[in-house]
Design a protein around this motif. Structure first.
Motif, PDB file in Angstrom:
ATOM      1  N   MET A 109       0.776  -1.305  -0.015  1.00 39.00           N
ATOM      2  CA  MET A 109       0.020   0.025  -0.025  1.00 39.00           C
ATOM      3  C   MET A 109       0.856   1.192   0.134  1.00 39.00           C
ATOM      4  O   MET A 109       0.303   2.195  -0.354  1.00 39.00           O
ATOM      5  N   LYS A 110       2.265   1.019   0.432  1.00 42.14           N
ATOM      6  CA  LYS A 110       2.947   2.292   0.340  1.00 42.14           C
ATOM      7  C   LYS A 110       3.196   2.846  -0.852  1.00 42.14           C
ATOM      8  O   LYS A 110       3.353   4.341  -0.644  1.00 42.14           O
ATOM      9  N   VAL A 116       2.286   7.690   4.930  1.00 40.75           N
ATOM     10  CA  VAL A 116       1.593   6.427   5.333  1.00 40.75           C
ATOM     11  C   VAL A 116       2.400   5.978   6.760  1.00 40.75           C
ATOM     12  O   VAL A 116       3.298   6.343   6.979  1.00 40.75           O
ATOM     13  N   LEU A 117       1.621   4.741   7.227  1.00 40.39           N
ATOM     14  CA  LEU A 117       2.221   4.095   8.380  1.00 40.39           C
ATOM     15  C   LEU A 117       3.163   3.195   7.765  1.00 40.39           C
ATOM     16  O   LEU A 117       3.179   2.698   6.666  1.00 40.39           O
ATOM     17  N   SER A 118       4.178   2.889   8.445  1.00 42.54           N
ATOM     18  CA  SER A 118       5.129   1.741   8.070  1.00 42.54           C
ATOM     19  C   SER A 118       4.130   0.531   7.957  1.00 42.54           C
ATOM     20  O   SER A 118       3.228   0.655   8.991  1.00 42.54           O
ATOM     21  N   ALA A 119       4.546  -0.366   7.305  1.00 45.56           N
ATOM     22  CA  ALA A 119       3.603  -1.746   7.330  1.00 45.56           C
ATOM     23  C   ALA A 119       3.741  -2.520   9.164  1.00 45.56           C
ATOM     24  O   ALA A 119       2.931  -2.880   9.366  1.00 45.56           O
ATOM     25  N   ARG A 151      -3.580  -3.212   6.403  1.00 49.67           N
ATOM     26  CA  ARG A 151      -3.364  -2.732   4.942  1.00 49.67           C
ATOM     27  C   ARG A 151      -4.265  -1.390   4.701  1.00 49.67           C
ATOM     28  O   ARG A 151      -3.790  -0.650   3.981  1.00 49.67           O
ATOM     29  N   ALA A 152      -5.577  -1.477   5.319  1.00 53.06           N
ATOM     30  CA  ALA A 152      -6.575  -0.269   4.679  1.00 53.06           C
ATOM     31  C   ALA A 152      -5.913   0.890   5.695  1.00 53.06           C
ATOM     32  O   ALA A 152      -6.130   1.901   4.899  1.00 53.06           O
ATOM     33  N   ILE A 153      -5.647   0.907   6.994  1.00 55.40           N
ATOM     34  CA  ILE A 153      -5.344   1.992   7.550  1.00 55.40           C
ATOM     35  C   ILE A 153      -3.806   2.441   7.315  1.00 55.40           C
ATOM     36  O   ILE A 153      -3.556   3.610   7.868  1.00 55.40           O
ATOM     37  N   SER A 154      -3.120   1.850   6.567  1.00 53.16           N
ATOM     38  CA  SER A 154      -1.836   2.332   6.729  1.00 53.16           C
ATOM     39  C   SER A 154      -1.510   3.274   5.591  1.00 53.16           C
ATOM     40  O   SER A 154      -0.592   3.963   5.897  1.00 53.16           O
TER      41      SER A 154
END
Ligand code: ADP
Ligand code: ADP
Length: 229
Positions: A109-110, A116-119, A151-154
């Motif tokens: 997703m990144k 974005v958040l890291s995985a 995955r969705a919130i990242s």
């Protein structure tokens, strides 16, 4: 603050001879940070609503405002950008890539967005850091759904759209997933919209929107939604 506004939205399929109204004259608002359940029987128009919210389909008439932006006037490119940056999706059957680990599924997703958040951080938020190197088949259904939530919130979406997120889970696991969705909604502030035919999910919502035959039957704001335990 209002984040979603539907004004007199109609969505039809088919042609003049055989016009199907999936949504007729639908109006409602959702506030920023609200935890919302859209509830209705099969054929009510729930998927159509979600597709419109996610910018995957366009209205036949009426207007949709998300974050003060009218989305039915956006070009294809702008819509793609809207989907990529503003919307997180969670599906009934997780839609994880089986040949990638939990970490890799989230890390994919990144590419879409800068902030974005890291995985790792996303997986930490759903309590799955320890399982990050497992493949989907090595995880339980509930864990797979939590990976798909990570995955969705990242990408730090404004709207998290969940289509029957508990539909493939037993009721206890389903309630755990609901609890996690709600906890994260309250902690991180992304507006969360859950579409379901399962009325057991409605008690926890700040707002329940009842749909039937393409129409809004009722909107109930719950001042004191039940905690999930
Ligand atoms: P739900 O998700 O609540 O089951 P839908 O939004 O899928 O409801 O469907 C609402 C109505 O619109 C149904 O009558 C369905 O048959 C119809 N519909 C949905 N998508 C299409 C389509 N692509 N073509 C024709 N009719 C459709
Ligand atoms: P259960 O979830 O126990 O099977 P229902 O979902 O039919 O029962 O109804 C539970 C409660 O939800 C009802 O007491 C009613 O207040 C509310 N409710 C159900 N349907 C609607 C609706 N269309 N509009 C407003 N409130 C509703």
């Amino acid at each position: 603050k209002t984040i979603v506004e539907f004004k007199r939205v109609c969505k039809t399929y088919g042609d003049k001879e055989n016009l199907i109204y999936a949504l007729r004259d639908v109006s409602f608002t959702i506030c920023q940070g609200e935890f919302v359940v859209i509830l209705g029987p099969s054929g009510a128009g729930k998927s159509t609503l979600l597709n419109l919210l996610g910018g995957m389909d366009d209205v036949s008439s009426g207007t949709i405002c998300i974050n003060n932006q009218q989305i039915e006037v956006l070009s294809e490119t702008q819509l793609a950008d809207y989907r990529a940056k503003q919307i997180g999706f969670v599906f009934q059957f997780y839609n994880l890539i089986p040949t990638l680990t939990a970490f890799e599924n989230v890390a994919l997703m990144k590419e879409l967005k800068k902030d974005v958040l890291s995985a790792q951080e996303a997986l930490e938020r759903v309590g799955l850091k320890a399982h990050q190197h497992k493949f989907p088949a090595q995880l339980s259904g509930g864990e797979q759904q939590r990976v798909s939530i990570a995955r969705a919130i990242s990408k730090k979406p404004a709207l998290l759209l969940c289509d029957e997120p508990t539909g493939a889970l037993d009721s206890q696991t389903g309630m755990l997933v609901m609890k996690q969705l709600k906890d994260m909604c309250k902690r991180y502030g992304h507006t969360t919209i859950i579409v379901t035919h399962n009325s057991a999910l409605k008690n926890t919502a700040d707002k329940v929107i009842y749909v039937k035959n393409g129409m809004i039957e009722n909107v109930v704001t719950q001042e004191h939604p039940c905690d999930i335990d």
